[in-house]
Scaffold this active site. Structure first.
Site, PDB file in Angstrom:
ATOM      1  CG  HIS B  99      -1.738  -0.974   1.761  1.00 43.15           C
ATOM      2  ND1 HIS B  99      -1.367  -1.984   2.453  1.00 43.15           N
ATOM      3  CD2 HIS B  99      -3.021  -1.248   1.526  1.00 43.15           C
ATOM      4  CE1 HIS B  99      -2.375  -2.832   2.745  1.00 43.15           C
ATOM      5  NE2 HIS B  99      -3.312  -2.149   2.190  1.00 43.15           N
ATOM      6  CG  ASP B 102       2.009  -0.846   3.515  1.00 45.90           C
ATOM      7  OD1 ASP B 102       1.091  -0.770   4.387  1.00 45.90           O
ATOM      8  OD2 ASP B 102       1.688  -1.693   2.425  1.00 45.90           O
ATOM      9  CG  HIS B 269     -10.794 -11.448   4.319  1.00 44.64           C
ATOM     10  ND1 HIS B 269     -10.456 -10.241   3.353  1.00 44.64           N
ATOM     11  CD2 HIS B 269     -10.088 -11.187   5.495  1.00 44.64           C
ATOM     12  CE1 HIS B 269      -9.519  -9.425   4.123  1.00 44.64           C
ATOM     13  NE2 HIS B 269      -9.133  -9.952   5.205  1.00 44.64           N
ATOM     14  CG  ASP B 305      -8.337 -10.737   9.024  1.00 44.20           C
ATOM     15  OD1 ASP B 305      -8.531 -11.927   8.613  1.00 44.20           O
ATOM     16  OD2 ASP B 305      -8.569  -9.990   8.171  1.00 44.20           O
ATOM     17  CG  ASP B 337      -3.273  -9.472   4.014  1.00 44.94           C
ATOM     18  OD1 ASP B 337      -2.409  -8.878   4.810  1.00 44.94           O
ATOM     19  OD2 ASP B 337      -4.160  -9.245   3.652  1.00 44.94           O
TER      20      ASP B 337
HETATM   21 CO   LIG Z   1      -7.378 -10.001   6.369  1.00 42.65          CO
HETATM   22 CO   LIG Z   2      -5.800  -9.325   2.511  1.00 42.98          CO
END
Ligand SMILES: [Co+2]
Ligand SMILES: [Co+2]
Ligand SMILES: [Co+2]
Ligand SMILES: [Co+2]
Ligand SMILES: [Co+2]
Ligand SMILES: [Co+2]
Ligand SMILES: [Co+2]
Ligand SMILES: [Co+2]
Lengths: 433, 433, 433, 433
Positions: B99, B102, B269, B305, B337
C-alpha cells in the site's frame, strides 16, 4: 368443527393493560397508521407446516406432540385443514402459507401425490369461501423426501430435475387456484455437502434455467403474484446457493431474472448468514428485490435455525422501519415460519405463540411508524449525504481519476471527519420504541 | 546492506529430511509439476505492511516490535525498503505487494503524500533492478487515516471521494511504474457501522461509479494487469459491502463490471463470511472472476482476522486443488497477507514464518497436483453428472414446466437416490495429501 | 473548570415525553422501586478508560478523537481528571471505575509509575471530596504494555509475575485510599496464543497463587470491598483462562477461593463465550459468586468485543430480572465498560451515549421490577418444580439407584411430559417489558 | 452371517502406496510406537448408534438409509447385532460403544424395556465370546424419548428422575456384564430452553446428587471402569450444563466428585463451545480428569454437530500429541461418534468411512509420537518456563504482595519480553506431521 381448540376463545384486541392471556394487547387490525389499517400493513400469515405438520422432533429426539390428525390418509389431511382454518379464525389471521407436503399425503407415484394435492386444494378452496383467510403464498417441499437428498433442480440426476419441475408446476397451479399472492422457492438442498463431488457450474446453470422456467410458467398461466426466493446460507446443506440477499441478487443477474424475482427474507436465515434482519431487508429494498418476510427469530446462541416466534419488539422495530421506508409490502406479508418449542405441548401454546408473535410485530410496527412519521431520523440521514446533491459532486461522478486528482491538488482538498452520531441516533430511536 | 537479518542465511531447498530450520523442506522453485515450475505455480508474494510496517499492536496492547526503520521520515522509509528487499532475497520471494501508506510517510497535504510516494516508488524501482523480486500488486490504504473513518468512495462527504480518487490514481500510477501485475482494492471502510445513518443506495452507486473510473483509468494508461476486489464481510466495519465472492459478483453485475474486475480471495475473510477458503475460490472460478489469493489463515476459534501464516498443508491442499482445477493463476499469485504474532519479536521469526508458510503451500500444491494428475477424482465427478450430457436432459433444459410434467406422468418418473460417496472421496483425497 | 463540555447542561429527568436530547427519559434517581431508590438499584459507573483514555483507534485505523488532555504528562493527567469529574457531574454518575494506566502516565521505572499513580490518586481523592461520585472499583491494566504480552501472573518469566504483584498491590492501595467498593481483575493476557509453547499447569498454578495473594492482601489491609474476576473467553488472547462464569467457578474451587472471590460479568464477554448475558448472571447467582456487571453490549454480528452502550431495554430487562431475583447488587454496580464509536467525535456524543445507556438500563430495571413485584412468573416457576418439595422426592434424593429402580418397577413409573409453556411465559414477560 | 457386507473383504494394512480402497494405508495394529502397539495406543471403538440405528434423517428430511434390520422387534435387534459384529470383524475394531436405545426395542413399560435390554445384552455377550471386539463403554439414551424432553436428572418432575435412575442402573449393569471399560453420561437434555421456566439451583443439585448415586453404585457393584461425562455446550438444549471441560470440572468440585469422574471429550463439542479439540484435551489432562475421546469432527462452517469422520491428519495430530503428553489412554479410547453423510447410502460407505477415520488417526498418532520422541518441542517448552524452577521464583510464590513489591523496587525490576516463537514451533511441528 373439531374440538382441538375447544376451550379457546376468539382472540380480540383488548389493549396493553388487558390481563387476558387470550387477547391482543397491541395488534388492533383496524387501527390506522400512516393512512393504512394495521392488518393491511402487517398482512400476517400462519405457516401450515410448523403449526400443523410438525411432530415436535429434533436431531436428538422424536415426536412430542400428539395431534389427532397425524397420519397419511386424505381423511386426516382434511381434519388437519379443519383444525387449521379454526385456528386462522381464532387468530383472525388474514393469510396462511403452505407446502404441498404439509397438506396432502405423499402418494406412491407422482400422479397420486398430484391428485392428492388437487383434492386438498379443492378442500382448501371450499374452506376459504367461508373464511376471511387468504393464501399469502404456496411453495413446494423439495427437501424432505429422500429423492431430494442431493438437490432438486441442482441434482446430478436429470430425473430429479424433471420431478422437481412437475412438482413446482403442481404447486404453482394450486397457488393460482387458491388466489395466492406469491409463490416462494426455498432451496434447502440446492447446495452441496462437499465440493469433492460437486460441479458448481452445472448446478448453477440448471438452477438458473429452472427458475427461468418458473417465471415463464408464471407468465403463461397469468399468475399475478410475485415469484420469491428465500435465501438461507446453510442447513440442511453445508452450503446453500441462495446464501443471502446479495448472493441471490447476483444469481438473478447471472440468469437475467433480476426484474422477475424478489426475495422472501427470514430473520433466522439472516442471522445464520452473519447479517442482521434489517440489513437483509434494507439491502433487498436498495436492490429493488424486496418481497416478503418470514418473521421468525433465531436464538443468538444457537448455530442452527430455531424458528422461534419473535418476542422482542424493540429489535423487530428495526425490521419494520426498513419495510416502511421501502414503502411497505406490495404482495408480501409477515409470515410466521415459526414453531412452538417441542416442549410446548398444549393447544393453548400453539395459539398463544401466535398471539405473542402478532403482538410483538404490532408493537414494533407502531414504533417504526411513529418514528417515520416524525421524520427526524430521515432528515438527519438526508443531511448527512447532502453534499452529494451539490452540482460539484454530481459533476465529479461524471468525471475521471485524472480530473479529480487535478482538482484535489488545485484545491488542496483535505477532508475533515464529521461525527457519525451513532449513539445520538440510537437515543432518538429509543424515544419512539 | 542493513544488518537486520545479519545472521540469517539465504534460504534454499534441502528436502523433507533437512534438520536446518533455515531451509525449505518442500518449496523447490525449479521442481516441475504438471509442466510448470513450482515457483511459477505458486507465485509467492510478501506483504510489505505486515512484515515491515506493523508495530505489533492489537486492540488491547501497543507496540511490541522494535524496528530501526520505524518513524515518519523518508530516510527511514528507504531503510525499510532496504530491509524489505534483503528479506525478499533471503526468501527468494518472486513478488511483493504494498500500500502507499506502508511505503511512504504521510505528508501534510495530498501533494506531499503523493510526492513521497513517487520518491519511494523510484527507490523501489531502483532496488528492483538489482533484484529478482517483482510487484504482484499495488493498492491504496484508504482505511487507516481518520479521513477514511466513514468510508472512502462511500463516504457521505464528496471531498473524501475526491481524495480517494486522487489516492487511487497515484497508487495505480506507482503500480504501473513498477510493472505490477495487478491492482487491488480492499474496502475495509466501504460499509457501515449502523443502518440508522446510512444510505445504502447512494453508497453503492458511488462505489460502483468509483470502480468504473478505476477501470476506465486502467484502460487509459494501458495497465495490463487485473483489477481485483478483495472481499471481506466485516472488520473494521460492522458490515462491509464486498462481503464475499458472490456478493462482489452481484455488485459487479449491477455496475456492468463483471468482465473487467476479478477477486483477490483471502482465507481469513472467507472464514469470517461463513465459507471455506476453497468454496470462495471454486465460486469465483465458476463465475469467471478468480484472480489471486491472500494465503493467510484465521484461527477457527477467533471471530476476527488473525492473519496468520498457513501451517496446515492438508487443509490448504483443498485451496490449491481448486486453483489448479481453474487452470492456475494468470496474473494472480499467493500473497502472504500474514503477520507474525506480536510475541514473535525476533528477526528470525519474521523469516521463518515465511519459510513455514511457503513450505506449507508447496506441500499442499504438490498433493493437489498429484491428485489432479491422477484424475480419479475428476472422473468420479464427471460420472456423477453424466446424465446431464444425454440428449434427453439437454432437451429438457430447453423445454418448459408443462412439457416436463407431461413427461413425468407419462414415464411415471420416480428417481432413485444414489450414494454421494463423500467419505470414499475423502479417503481418495487423503491418498494424495 | 475545563471548557470541554462547555455547552452541555447537567442532565436531569424529564420523563418519557421529553423532546430534550439532554435529559433522562427513564432514569429518575430518586424514584423508588421495590423499596429502593433507582440510583441505589442501578449504581451506575463510568469507565475512565473508554471515555477519557481511548483515542479512537481500531485494528485497521488510528486515532480519530482529538482530546486536549491526550499526552504523557502529569499536567495532562490532571486535566483528564478535571474533565472526567465534570462529566460525572453532568451525568449525576454515582460511581466511576479506573485502571492505573488510564489515570497516570507510565513512568520509566516501576517506582516512577507508582509515584505517578499515587499523585493522581491524591488528585482523585481531592476531587471526590467536592463530588458525589464514588469509586465502584479500581483495577490494574496488565495487558497494554509490551511487558505483559505473554501474560501477567501467568507469564513464563517470574520477573513479570513480580512486576504484576507490585502493580496490583499499588492499585489495591489506590482503590482502598479512594474508598473503592470492589477490586477487579480482568486477565486479558492470562491465556495463550498457542498450546505449542504453553504449560497450562504452571500457568494455572501461578495464577491461582497470585489470586490467593490478592485475597490475603485484601484481608491484611482490611479492604472491605469484593474481589471480582471479569471473565472473557478470548481477545486479545486466543484463549483466556477466565473463559466464563462456570470456568471461573471451577478455577476458584481449584485454589480454594470460591468463598472469597466473585465475578464481574460483561454482556459482550458473555456473548463471545456463547452465552446470553442473563445466563451468566443467573449462573453466577446460583453459584453464589455474583458480584457486578459491565453493561456494554456486543454487536451480534461481530466476533469481537465492540463494547457498545446498551440500547435495547427489552433485552436488558432479562439481565436486570436475574439481578433482582438474586437480591440486587451488594457491593456491585452497573459499569459502562462501553466506548462511543470511533466516528462519534463530539463531546456531545460522549455525554449522550451515557444518557442513552442509563435510560436503557432504567427502563429495563423498571420492567423487571414490575414483573418481579407482580409475582406471576415466579409462581409459575415454583409450580413447575413443586414435585421436588414432596416428601417422596426428598427421600428419593437420599436414596440410591437400586432402591429407586425397585420403586420404578413396583409403581410402574411412566412419566408423562408436561408443557414447558415457553411462549406463554414470553408473552407474560412482554406484558411487563 | 448376514449378507449386508457380503462383497466387502476384511480390511488389512497394506501401506501408504496401496491402491486398494478396502485396505488400511496407515493403521497397522501391530506396529510399535513408543513401546506400545498401535492398536493399544488408539483403542478404536465403533459407535453402535450412528452406524446401525440412524436412519439418515436430518431436521429437514427423513430416512434415506434402507437397512433390513430397521424396526422394533427383538428379532430385528438381533439381526442388527449380527451385522454390527460383522462390521467389527471386517474393521478389526477392538471396541464398540452403545446406548440401551440403540440395541433394544423400547418396551411399553420400563420393565419391558429393561427385559429387552437384558436379552440383547446376553446376545451381545454371546457374540463377544466369538469376537475380539470388547466394550469400550456403555451409556443410556436419556434424550430421544419424549419423557426426557425437559431433562432426565434435571427434570422438574421427580418421576423422570426416578425413571432416569432406573435406566442408568440398567445400563451400568449391562456395561458391567459385558466387561465395559467405562461408563459414559452425556446430558443432552440436562440444560434448558429458556431461563424463564428454569430453576438452575434445583436442577444442578439434582444432577449433582444423581451423579453421586452413579458413583456410589459403581463402587457398590465393583465396576472397575471410569465414569465419564461428555461435555457439550448446546444442541439439542439451548444451553447444556456440561458445557465444556472446565465447566464440568467446576461442577465436579461443587459436588465433591472431581476424583471420581473424568471426561469423554468430543471434537465437535469442543468446537461448538469455542475451543479447539486439543485445548479441551490439554485442559482435562492438566485438571487430572482426562478420560476418553469421541473422535468425530464438526464442519467449521456449520453451527451444529455434524459428527463427521475425521479426515485431516495434520489437525488431529494436535489432539494425539496432547493425549500422548498426558501419558496416553488408561481406560479410554478413540470412539467414532461419527455418522456417514445421509447421502452415503451404500454398505461400502459405512465401512470405508471407518477405514478413513482409522487411517487419519493412525497417521496423526504416528506424527505425534515421532515429535514427542524427538523431544525438541518439549525441551523448548521447558526452557520457556525454566525461570520458575529457580529458588527465587519458588520463594516468591510462598511470599506476599508487600514483600514482592519491596523486591521489585529494590531491584528495579523491568522485565524484557522474549519471543514466543510461535511460527518457529509451528515449523518444527510440520517437520513431523
Ligand atoms: Co485479512
Ligand atoms: Co488480505
Ligand atoms: Co428457517
Ligand atoms: Co422460512
Ligand atoms: Co469487553
Ligand atoms: Co469489561
Ligand atoms: Co456430538
Ligand atoms: Co459424542
Amino acid at each position: 368443527m373439531t374440538d382441538f381448540f375447544k376451550s379457546i376463545p376468539t382472540i380480540t384486541y383488548e389493549g396493553p393493560d388487558s390481563d387476558n392471556e387470550f387477547a391482543f394487547r397491541h395488534y388492533n387490525p383496524d387501527e390506522v397508521l400512516m393512512g393504512k389499517r394495521m392488518e393491511d400493513h402487517l398482512r400476517f400469515a400462519v405457516a401450515y407446516w410448523h403449526s400443523f405438520a410438525w411432530p415436535g422432533g429434533d436431531p436428538f429426539g422424536g415426536q412430542t406432540l400428539d395431534r389427532p390428525w397425524f397420519g397419511d390418509t386424505m381423511d386426516l389431511a382434511r381434519m388437519k385443514a379443519d383444525v387449521a382454518f379454526e385456528m386462522f379464525d381464532i387468530l383472525g389471521a388474514p393469510y396462511f402459507c403452505f407446502h404441498d407436503a404439509d397438506a396432502r399425503p405423499e402418494g406412491a407415484t407422482f400422479k397420486e401425490s398430484q391428485r392428492n394435492l388437487e383434492e386438498i386444494t379443492d378442500y382448501f378452496a371450499a374452506k376459504m369461501e367461508g373464511s376471511k383467510t387468504k393464501l399469502l403464498w404456496g411453495t413446494a417441499n423439495m427437501f424432505s423426501h429422500k429423492r431430494w437428498m442431493s438437490g432438486a433442480s441442482t441434482n446430478p440426476d436429470p430425473e430429479v430435475f424433471a420431478y422437481a419441475a412437475a412438482t413446482v408446476k403442481g404447486c404453482m397451479d394450486a397457488t393460482q387456484r387458491l388466489g395466492g399472492e406469491n409463490y416462494v422457492l426455498w432451496g434447502g438442498r440446492e447446495g452441496y455437502e462437499t465440493l469433492l463431488n460437486t460441479n458448481l457450474r452445472v448446478e448453477a446453470d440448471n438452477m438458473g434455467r429452472f427458475l427461468q422456467m418458473v417465471v415463464e410458467y408464471k407468465h403463461k398461466i397469468g399468475f399475478k403474484g410475485a415469484i420469491l426466493i428465500e435465501p438461507k446460507p446453510q442447513e440442511p446443506s453445508k452450503h446453500q446457493y441462495d446464501y443471502d440477499v446479495a448472493t441471490v441478487y447476483g444469481f438473478l443477474c447471472r440468469y437475467g431474472l433480476e426484474k422477475e424475482v424478489k426475495v422472501n427474507i427470514e430473520q433466522g436465515h439472516a442471522i445464520l448468514a452473519g447479517h442482521s434482519f434489517e440489513h437483509e431487508i434494507a439491502t433487498a429494498a436498495s436492490l429493488g428485490i424486496f418481497g416478503s418476510i418470514d418473521m421468525n427469530r433465531n436464538d443468538y446462541q444457537s448455530g442452527w435455525d430455531t424458528d422461534q416466534f419473535p418476542n422482542n419488539h424493540a429489535e423487530k422495530a428495526l425490521a419494520f422501519y426498513e419495510i416502511l421506508r421501502a414503502g411497505g409490502y406490495t404482495t408480501g406479508g409477515t409470515n410466521f415460519d415459526a414453531k412452538i418449542r417441542r416442549q410446548s405441548l398444549d393447544a393453548e401454546d400453539l395459539i398463544l405463540a401466535h398471539v405473542g408473535g402478532m403482538d410483538t410485530c404490532a408493537r414494533a410496527l407502531k414504533s417504526a411508524a411513529a418514528l417515520l412519521a416524525d421524520g427526524s431520523l430521515e432528515t438527519l440521514r438526508r443531511d448527512r449525504y447532502a453534499g452529494w446533491e451539490s452540482e460539484g459532486a454530481r459533476a465529479m461522478l461524471q468525471s475521471d481519476l485524472t480530473s479529480i486528482t487535478a482538482d484535489v491538488l488545485a484545491r488542496n482538498v483535505n477532508p475533515q471527519p464529521k461525527s457519525g452520531r451513532q449513539e445520538r441516533l440510537e437515543n432518538l430511536w429509543n424515544k419512539f420504541v
